[in-house]
Scaffold this active site. Structure first.
Site, PDB file in Angstrom:
ATOM      1  N   LYS A  79       6.414   6.616  -1.166  1.00  0.00           N
ATOM      2  CA  LYS A  79       6.335   6.742   0.297  1.00  0.00           C
ATOM      3  C   LYS A  79       6.726   5.461   1.036  1.00  0.00           C
ATOM      4  O   LYS A  79       7.170   5.520   2.174  1.00  0.00           O
ATOM      5  CB  LYS A  79       4.923   7.152   0.715  1.00  0.00           C
ATOM      6  CG  LYS A  79       4.639   8.623   0.487  1.00  0.00           C
ATOM      7  CD  LYS A  79       3.272   9.001   1.017  1.00  0.00           C
ATOM      8  CE  LYS A  79       3.029  10.474   0.801  1.00  0.00           C
ATOM      9  NZ  LYS A  79       1.717  10.919   1.234  1.00  0.00           N
TER      10      LYS A  79
ATOM     11  N   ASP B 298       2.143  13.421   7.553  1.00  0.00           N
ATOM     12  CA  ASP B 298       0.768  13.353   7.030  1.00  0.00           C
ATOM     13  C   ASP B 298      -0.242  13.113   8.155  1.00  0.00           C
ATOM     14  O   ASP B 298      -1.323  13.716   8.169  1.00  0.00           O
ATOM     15  CB  ASP B 298       0.622  12.203   6.016  1.00  0.00           C
ATOM     16  CG  ASP B 298       1.188  12.555   4.644  1.00  0.00           C
ATOM     17  OD1 ASP B 298       1.249  13.755   4.320  1.00  0.00           O
ATOM     18  OD2 ASP B 298       1.569  11.623   3.908  1.00  0.00           O
TER      19      ASP B 298
HETATM   20  P1  NAP Z   1      -2.182   4.972  -2.981  1.00  0.00           P
HETATM   21  O1  NAP Z   1      -1.120   4.572  -2.007  1.00  0.00           O
HETATM   22  O2  NAP Z   1      -2.016   4.665  -4.412  1.00  0.00           O
HETATM   23  O3  NAP Z   1      -3.544   4.326  -2.439  1.00  0.00           O
HETATM   24  C1  NAP Z   1      -4.772   4.575  -3.062  1.00  0.00           C
HETATM   25  C2  NAP Z   1      -5.853   3.704  -2.419  1.00  0.00           C
HETATM   26  O4  NAP Z   1      -7.078   4.031  -3.054  1.00  0.00           O
HETATM   27  C3  NAP Z   1      -5.647   2.207  -2.609  1.00  0.00           C
HETATM   28  O5  NAP Z   1      -6.122   1.522  -1.478  1.00  0.00           O
HETATM   29  C4  NAP Z   1      -6.527   1.908  -3.824  1.00  0.00           C
HETATM   30  O6  NAP Z   1      -7.055   0.606  -3.849  1.00  0.00           O
HETATM   31  C5  NAP Z   1      -7.670   2.844  -3.588  1.00  0.00           C
HETATM   32  N1  NAP Z   1      -8.347   3.142  -4.826  1.00  0.00           N
HETATM   33  C6  NAP Z   1      -7.819   3.670  -5.959  1.00  0.00           C
HETATM   34  N2  NAP Z   1      -8.757   3.801  -6.898  1.00  0.00           N
HETATM   35  C7  NAP Z   1      -9.909   3.323  -6.364  1.00  0.00           C
HETATM   36  C8  NAP Z   1     -11.220   3.174  -6.842  1.00  0.00           C
HETATM   37  N3  NAP Z   1     -11.571   3.550  -8.095  1.00  0.00           N
HETATM   38  N4  NAP Z   1     -12.142   2.637  -6.012  1.00  0.00           N
HETATM   39  C9  NAP Z   1     -11.817   2.265  -4.785  1.00  0.00           C
HETATM   40  N5  NAP Z   1     -10.578   2.380  -4.253  1.00  0.00           N
HETATM   41  C10 NAP Z   1      -9.642   2.898  -5.038  1.00  0.00           C
HETATM   42  O7  NAP Z   1      -2.410   6.558  -2.923  1.00  0.00           O
HETATM   43  P2  NAP Z   1      -2.285   7.502  -1.638  1.00  0.00           P
HETATM   44  O8  NAP Z   1      -0.889   7.934  -1.448  1.00  0.00           O
HETATM   45  O9  NAP Z   1      -2.963   6.828  -0.501  1.00  0.00           O
HETATM   46  O10 NAP Z   1      -3.112   8.794  -2.122  1.00  0.00           O
HETATM   47  C11 NAP Z   1      -4.522   8.763  -2.227  1.00  0.00           C
HETATM   48  C12 NAP Z   1      -5.038  10.186  -2.439  1.00  0.00           C
HETATM   49  O11 NAP Z   1      -4.741  10.971  -1.278  1.00  0.00           O
HETATM   50  C13 NAP Z   1      -4.387  10.926  -3.611  1.00  0.00           C
HETATM   51  O12 NAP Z   1      -5.378  11.676  -4.293  1.00  0.00           O
HETATM   52  C14 NAP Z   1      -3.396  11.864  -2.955  1.00  0.00           C
HETATM   53  O13 NAP Z   1      -3.171  13.047  -3.721  1.00  0.00           O
HETATM   54  C15 NAP Z   1      -4.144  12.200  -1.661  1.00  0.00           C
HETATM   55  N6  NAP Z   1      -3.262  12.621  -0.581  1.00  0.00           N
HETATM   56  C16 NAP Z   1      -3.524  13.830  -0.018  1.00  0.00           C
HETATM   57  C17 NAP Z   1      -2.714  14.262   1.031  1.00  0.00           C
HETATM   58  C18 NAP Z   1      -2.990  15.603   1.634  1.00  0.00           C
HETATM   59  O14 NAP Z   1      -2.086  16.145   2.292  1.00  0.00           O
HETATM   60  N7  NAP Z   1      -4.188  16.153   1.486  1.00  0.00           N
HETATM   61  C19 NAP Z   1      -1.664  13.468   1.505  1.00  0.00           C
HETATM   62  C20 NAP Z   1      -1.468  12.233   0.904  1.00  0.00           C
HETATM   63  C21 NAP Z   1      -2.266  11.812  -0.145  1.00  0.00           C
HETATM   64  P3  NAP Z   1      -6.161  -0.702  -4.151  1.00  0.00           P
HETATM   65  O15 NAP Z   1      -5.514  -1.008  -2.858  1.00  0.00           O
HETATM   66  O16 NAP Z   1      -7.190  -1.678  -4.553  1.00  0.00           O
HETATM   67  O17 NAP Z   1      -5.213  -0.307  -5.251  1.00  0.00           O
END
Ligand code: NAP
Length: 282
Positions: free
Chosen positions: A68, A104
């Site tokens: 993204k 989003d």
């Molecule tokens: P991302 O860019 O990889 O970001 C994930 C974030 O979560 C980062 O800030 C990461 O921390 C944090 N994180 C990961 N593991 C953690 C843990 N164990 N404890 C605390 N913080 C943690 O991923 P993303 O694109 O934001 O996606 C996140 C989730 O949202 C996914 O499950 C995705 O499928 C979902 N999502 C859903 C939609 C929807 O339409 N419903 C849309 C987009 C995303 P760090 O910064 O420390 O790495």
């Protein structure tokens, strides 16, 4: 014939082809929506795929984790919303220009309002500082919520805070950051807050995990929105419902962002209801 698709990695779990196939059928349009997995770091493959959009072989492309943000330098321009959020989930071709959009944020806001009906904006704690958090924080700030970002890695949270406050530096909007742990969050836990999980914690197959710190009670009257949509009921949502709070997972956000992307590519009204029916039939 519409040639649409999704890139990211991994893509095995995606229900997007089913959602878009239902929308194409609904509007009686010929077309397909295919998955184009591209390994993290394989910029050449990503650029080649974007070349397919530029040449007209593909009419539209969705982008998900981990591309993204990495896709941005490969585009010709961004919509004001995608530029403010700093992440792209939808790519279109407009007069030969490859444009990045973000559906989003409006998808999240639409589903938040429909599912939780919170009315007046208040205080929100957003867990996570990645791509989804960027969209959520931007959406909330643009609707005058007071946002507290609960982070694990400080550099990402600070970048988010900057993005949020720079885009909405007007009276009434405030973005702050705290560490995602019980001791820091307890002071933020006032009655009636909105708690949003924008981390992948709790996502299949790790369905027994929750991002909410252990030992910390949910504030009275809180509402919970978990952007994770697989499983349909995450551990966080279960925990909140168990103590009588309203709580939903992010399937509705997924559907609404898909409906808005479909509308951008085809010019049709966003087919949210059609896509919802297709997701429920699965
Ligand atoms: P991302 O860019 O990889 O970001 C994930 C974030 O979560 C980062 O800030 C990461 O921390 C944090 N994180 C990961 N593991 C953690 C843990 N164990 N404890 C605390 N913080 C943690 O991923 P993303 O694109 O934001 O996606 C996140 C989730 O949202 C996914 O499950 C995705 O499928 C979902 N999502 C859903 C939609 C929807 O339409 N419903 C849309 C987009 C995303 P760090 O910064 O420390 O790495």
């Amino acid at each position: 014939m519409y040639h649409l698709g999704l890139t990211g990695y991994p893509l095995g779990h995606s229900i997007s082809p089913r959602l878009h196939a239902a929308a194409l059928r609904h509007y009686n349009l010929d077309g397909e929506y295919r998955l184009y997995p591209v390994d993290p770091g394989d910029d050449q493959a990503l650029a080649a795929l974007l070349g397919e959009v530029r040449s007209g072989k593909l009419d539209g492309l969705n982008v998900t984790i981990p591309h993204k943000q990495t896709v941005i330098p490969l585009l010709d321009g961004l919509s004001p919303l995608a530029a403010a959020i700093g992440a792209v989930n939808t790519i279109t071709l407009a007069e030969g220009w490859l444009l990045g959009e973000n559906t989003d944020a409006p998808g999240f806001l639409f589903d938040l309002e429909r599912e939780l009906k919170l009315g007046i904006p208040g205080k929100a704690v957003v867990m996570g500082a990645g791509g989804a958090a960027r969209a959520v924080v931007h959406g909330l700030c643009s609707n005058d919520w007071q946002v507290v970002i609960a982070y694990r890695r400080e550099d990402r949270a600070q970048a988010l805070e900057l993005a949020g406050s720079a885009g909405h530096a007007h009276a009434g909007t405030e973005v702050r950051t705290v560490l995602l742990e019980a001791g820091s969050l307890i002071v933020e836990c006032v009655p009636g807050i909105l708690i949003v999980n924008a981390t992948p914690v709790g996502m299949s197959p790790n369905v027994d995990s929750t991002p909410w710190p252990s030992g910390l009670n949910f504030p009275e009257g809180a509402s919970v929105y978990d952007v994770v949509y697989s499983p349909r009921e995450t551990m966080l949502v279960k925990q909140a419902r168990r103590v009588g709070l309203q709580a939903v997972t992010g399937l509705g956000m997924l559907i609404e962002q898909a409906a808005l992307a479909f509308s951008l590519w085809t010019g049709k009204e966003p087919p949210g209801a059609v896509m919802r029916a297709a997701a429920e039939a699965e």
